[in-house]
Design a protein around this motif. Structure first.
Motif, PDB file in Angstrom:
ATOM      1  N   UNK A 191       0.835  -1.203   0.000  1.00  0.00           N
ATOM      2  CA  UNK A 191       0.000   0.000   0.000  1.00  0.00           C
ATOM      3  C   UNK A 191       0.870   1.254   0.000  1.00  0.00           C
ATOM      4  N   UNK A 192       0.380   2.268  -0.718  1.00  0.00           N
ATOM      5  CA  UNK A 192       1.004   3.589  -0.689  1.00  0.00           C
ATOM      6  C   UNK A 192      -0.090   4.619  -0.959  1.00  0.00           C
ATOM      7  N   UNK A 193      -0.221   5.584  -0.092  1.00  0.00           N
ATOM      8  CA  UNK A 193      -1.289   6.565  -0.228  1.00  0.00           C
ATOM      9  C   UNK A 193      -0.742   7.822  -0.897  1.00  0.00           C
ATOM     10  N   UNK A 194      -1.140   8.026  -2.169  1.00  0.00           N
ATOM     11  CA  UNK A 194      -0.749   9.262  -2.840  1.00  0.00           C
ATOM     12  C   UNK A 194      -1.551  10.409  -2.224  1.00  0.00           C
ATOM     13  N   UNK A 195      -1.166  11.677  -2.467  1.00  0.00           N
ATOM     14  CA  UNK A 195      -1.812  12.802  -1.776  1.00  0.00           C
ATOM     15  C   UNK A 195      -3.333  12.812  -1.862  1.00  0.00           C
ATOM     16  N   UNK A 196      -3.905  12.544  -3.038  1.00  0.00           N
ATOM     17  CA  UNK A 196      -5.367  12.603  -3.157  1.00  0.00           C
ATOM     18  C   UNK A 196      -6.034  11.525  -2.305  1.00  0.00           C
ATOM     19  N   UNK A 197      -5.421  10.344  -2.226  1.00  0.00           N
ATOM     20  CA  UNK A 197      -5.976   9.273  -1.411  1.00  0.00           C
ATOM     21  C   UNK A 197      -5.853   9.620   0.073  1.00  0.00           C
ATOM     22  N   UNK A 198      -4.693  10.152   0.461  1.00  0.00           N
ATOM     23  CA  UNK A 198      -4.507  10.517   1.866  1.00  0.00           C
ATOM     24  C   UNK A 198      -5.486  11.605   2.291  1.00  0.00           C
ATOM     25  N   UNK A 199      -5.700  12.602   1.416  1.00  0.00           N
ATOM     26  CA  UNK A 199      -6.645  13.672   1.743  1.00  0.00           C
ATOM     27  C   UNK A 199      -8.066  13.135   1.846  1.00  0.00           C
ATOM     28  N   UNK A 200      -8.418  12.178   0.993  1.00  0.00           N
ATOM     29  CA  UNK A 200      -9.747  11.576   1.091  1.00  0.00           C
ATOM     30  C   UNK A 200      -9.908  10.832   2.412  1.00  0.00           C
ATOM     31  N   UNK A 201      -8.926  10.013   2.756  1.00  0.00           N
ATOM     32  CA  UNK A 201      -9.006   9.259   4.004  1.00  0.00           C
ATOM     33  C   UNK A 201      -9.068  10.186   5.208  1.00  0.00           C
ATOM     34  N   UNK A 202      -8.277  11.255   5.177  1.00  0.00           N
ATOM     35  CA  UNK A 202      -8.307  12.225   6.277  1.00  0.00           C
ATOM     36  C   UNK A 202      -9.685  12.870   6.391  1.00  0.00           C
ATOM     37  N   UNK A 203     -10.272  13.219   5.225  1.00  0.00           N
ATOM     38  CA  UNK A 203     -11.594  13.842   5.237  1.00  0.00           C
ATOM     39  C   UNK A 203     -12.667  12.897   5.745  1.00  0.00           C
ATOM     40  N   UNK A 204     -12.617  11.651   5.286  1.00  0.00           N
ATOM     41  CA  UNK A 204     -13.583  10.666   5.772  1.00  0.00           C
ATOM     42  C   UNK A 204     -13.451  10.462   7.277  1.00  0.00           C
ATOM     43  N   UNK A 205     -12.219  10.416   7.751  1.00  0.00           N
ATOM     44  CA  UNK A 205     -11.992  10.230   9.186  1.00  0.00           C
ATOM     45  C   UNK A 205     -12.542  11.410   9.986  1.00  0.00           C
ATOM     46  N   UNK A 206     -12.297  12.605   9.465  1.00  0.00           N
ATOM     47  CA  UNK A 206     -12.791  13.818  10.155  1.00  0.00           C
ATOM     48  C   UNK A 206     -14.317  13.822  10.244  1.00  0.00           C
ATOM     49  N   UNK A 207     -14.985  13.429   9.158  1.00  0.00           N
ATOM     50  CA  UNK A 207     -16.446  13.477   9.120  1.00  0.00           C
ATOM     51  C   UNK A 207     -17.067  12.363   9.954  1.00  0.00           C
ATOM     52  N   UNK A 208     -16.532  11.152   9.839  1.00  0.00           N
ATOM     53  CA  UNK A 208     -17.144   9.994  10.497  1.00  0.00           C
ATOM     54  C   UNK A 208     -16.640   9.759  11.912  1.00  0.00           C
ATOM     55  N   UNK A 209     -15.467  10.303  12.220  1.00  0.00           N
ATOM     56  CA  UNK A 209     -14.870  10.046  13.524  1.00  0.00           C
ATOM     57  C   UNK A 209     -14.143   8.721  13.605  1.00  0.00           C
ATOM     58  N   UNK A 210     -13.984   8.020  12.494  1.00  0.00           N
ATOM     59  CA  UNK A 210     -13.305   6.729  12.475  1.00  0.00           C
ATOM     60  C   UNK A 210     -11.843   6.943  12.104  1.00  0.00           C
ATOM     61  N   UNK A 211     -10.894   6.411  12.866  1.00  0.00           N
ATOM     62  CA  UNK A 211      -9.470   6.603  12.545  1.00  0.00           C
ATOM     63  C   UNK A 211      -9.125   6.006  11.176  1.00  0.00           C
ATOM     64  N   UNK A 212      -8.175   6.641  10.487  1.00  0.00           N
ATOM     65  CA  UNK A 212      -7.742   6.103   9.195  1.00  0.00           C
ATOM     66  C   UNK A 212      -6.382   5.445   9.310  1.00  0.00           C
ATOM     67  N   UNK A 213      -6.201   4.742  10.381  1.00  0.00           N
ATOM     68  CA  UNK A 213      -4.981   3.961  10.590  1.00  0.00           C
ATOM     69  C   UNK A 213      -5.366   2.501  10.758  1.00  0.00           C
ATOM     70  N   UNK A 214      -4.414   1.612  10.443  1.00  0.00           N
ATOM     71  CA  UNK A 214      -4.697   0.185  10.582  1.00  0.00           C
ATOM     72  C   UNK A 214      -5.702  -0.278   9.540  1.00  0.00           C
ATOM     73  N   UNK A 215      -6.723  -0.984   9.984  1.00  0.00           N
ATOM     74  CA  UNK A 215      -7.751  -1.514   9.102  1.00  0.00           C
ATOM     75  C   UNK A 215      -8.630  -0.370   8.584  1.00  0.00           C
ATOM     76  N   UNK A 216      -8.620  -0.167   7.265  1.00  0.00           N
ATOM     77  CA  UNK A 216      -9.374   0.935   6.673  1.00  0.00           C
ATOM     78  C   UNK A 216     -10.804   0.556   6.322  1.00  0.00           C
ATOM     79  N   UNK A 217     -11.161  -0.723   6.420  1.00  0.00           N
ATOM     80  CA  UNK A 217     -12.488  -1.140   5.972  1.00  0.00           C
ATOM     81  C   UNK A 217     -13.629  -0.430   6.696  1.00  0.00           C
ATOM     82  N   UNK A 218     -13.582  -0.253   8.031  1.00  0.00           N
ATOM     83  CA  UNK A 218     -14.689   0.468   8.683  1.00  0.00           C
ATOM     84  C   UNK A 218     -14.875   1.878   8.124  1.00  0.00           C
ATOM     85  N   UNK A 219     -13.776   2.498   7.706  1.00  0.00           N
ATOM     86  CA  UNK A 219     -13.854   3.840   7.133  1.00  0.00           C
ATOM     87  C   UNK A 219     -14.395   3.781   5.704  1.00  0.00           C
ATOM     88  N   UNK A 220     -13.881   2.865   4.898  1.00  0.00           N
ATOM     89  CA  UNK A 220     -14.279   2.789   3.491  1.00  0.00           C
ATOM     90  C   UNK A 220     -15.727   2.364   3.328  1.00  0.00           C
TER      91      UNK A 220
END
Length: 435
Positions: free
Chosen positions: A241-270
């Protein structure tokens, strides 16, 4: 009649034109769809240009002059071809353009005759009302996007770069559509995914060589076995895995909105993304998927060779590493030929155009979030990038929370809500008149 009032009609009429692209030149081509586009543009007094890379492989372009000649031009482009559809699998005839349950059904409703219809509706409205955009608009409808653009965008860029004089930015598919997220407090939050990046494409043909012989005789050089072993190694490979900037920004945004951490297992976030999660999963790493097999010609004959097709998508900057890895996985007895390749893209989630797209969305949907994302597939923006044009995916649609939208790309029972088309037309009109 304004643009939003006729977009559904245009979408239906485009869907009723079968422009299936089988990728081998056997389809009907885009000429009929191109003729329809030309008629819609000429009806309001425009004079579009039509070019053909091969008989029937038609692309259409028209330039709308802007009021400020000091501004760089913007290209808004779609494609006229669609992937094939097997009617027996559908609830409706896939080229009927039927309206049912508030949606327009048919092949291309999502990918991408819905956006083509929005483009036509907005352009027709601008001309009818005498409204000038701030900058020149180059409106394009390409052939052959569904087979890599060889007879469409790539050919046009190579043979008619003058169509894009002064163009520095472009918008097209696949972005601007909404997903409904759930905040930590249980409330719903609509977010629009603005496509800022695309993975690169490698369509590869694997050929295993061996010793032909009788099917009853042991053979330690069987090419089918060698190919199967290579396929198994490719399938088992764990691409890092490697998170390019657009992917990292998406994950950060999803985490901010949902309150789910974007570390480790990403499935709960996705999982909050619904069907769109598949697109995002495909951008977390490079991928290589087997798509076709071809070997042998008789039950009791071991053939001399065996073949497989692999669809590989690589992250920006990963081309050389991916090719090296695949050669190692294939081994000494399997050759790799490149059937088609195209570049990756990674554009910034900032700047005047991005700000204008966000503003146009939020003007129609106050309180909405807008997040960047990377597309696991590809668009005609790849070809335009060769002219120095920065491309984004922006086909705006406000979608019902319960509509599993993203899997409809190339899927069965493809459909788009009429109200989503009307919303997108208003957003596109705002963007093209304000930016």
């Amino acid at each position: 009649m304004n643009a939003a009032d006729e977009v559904a009609r245009i979408c239906q009429e485009l869907i009723r034109i079968d422009s299936s692209n089988y990728g081998d030149g056997s389809g009907p081509g885009e000429a009929e769809a191109a003729a329809y586009v030309v008629a819609q543009l000429r009806e309001v007094g425009l004079d579009p240009q039509v070019v053909e890379s091969e008989p029937g492989r038609a692309s259409v372009f028209v330039r709308i002059p802007g009021s400020d000649s000091a501004l760089q031009a913007l290209c808004v482009h779609g494609h006229l071809d669609v992937v094939p559809a097997h009617a027996a699998d559908w609830q409706v005839e896939p080229f009927s353009g039927e309206e049912r349950d508030g949606c327009i059904w048919g092949r291309g409703a999502v990918d991408m005759k819905g956006m083509d219809a929005m483009m036509l509706a907005v352009v027709r409205d601008l001309v009818r009302t005498g409204t000038s955009p701030r900058r020149d608009l180059v409106i394009g409808f390409f052939a052959d996007e569904e087979a890599g653009g060889v007879y469409g965008s790539q050919w046009v860029v190579a043979n008619h770069p003058e169509f894009f004089d002064g163009v520095t930015e472009a918008i097209s598919e696949v972005g601007g559509y909404s997903v409904t997220l759930r905040r930590a407090d249980g409330s719903q939050q609509r977010a629009y995914l603005l496509q800022t990046a695309e993975k690169g494409i490698l369509w590869l043909r694997l050929t295993a060589r061996g010793r032909a012989g009788h099917g009853s005789v042991p053979n330690d050089e069987n090419p089918i076995v060698r190919l199967a072993q290579a396929i198994a190694r490719i399938d088992a490979h764990d691409w890092p895995q490697e998170f390019i900037p657009s992917v990292q920004e998406l994950l950060d945004g999803l985490s901010r909105i949902t309150g789910i951490p974007n570390t480790g297992d990403l499935e709960p976030l996705l999982q909050h993304l619904g069907g769109a999660a598949g697109f995002v999963r495909g951008t977390l790493q490079d991928t290589a998927n087997l798509t076709m097999l071809d070997a042998g010609y008789k039950h009791n004959v071991i053939p001399q060779d065996a073949h497989a097709s692999v669809d590989c998508r690589f992250l920006p900057g990963h081309y050389e590493t991916v090719m090296k890895t695949l050669k190692e996985l294939c081994g000494d007895h399997v050759d790799i030929d490149i059937h088609h390749e195209d570049i990756s893209l990674d554009s910034p989630f900032e700047g005047g155009l991005v700000e204008a797209m966000i503003a146009a969305l939020q003007a129609e949907d106050p309180g909405a979030e807008v997040l960047p994302y990377c597309l696991s597939g590809g668009t005609d923006n790849k070809a335009l990038s060769r002219l120095g044009i920065t491309g984004y995916g922006f086909a705006p649609l406000q979608l019902p929370a319960d509509l599993d939208f993203a899997p409809m790309f190339h899927g069965i029972d493809e459909r788009v809500p009429v109200e989503s088309l009307r919303f997108g037309t208003r957003v596109l009109h705002r963007l093209l008149t304000s930016y």
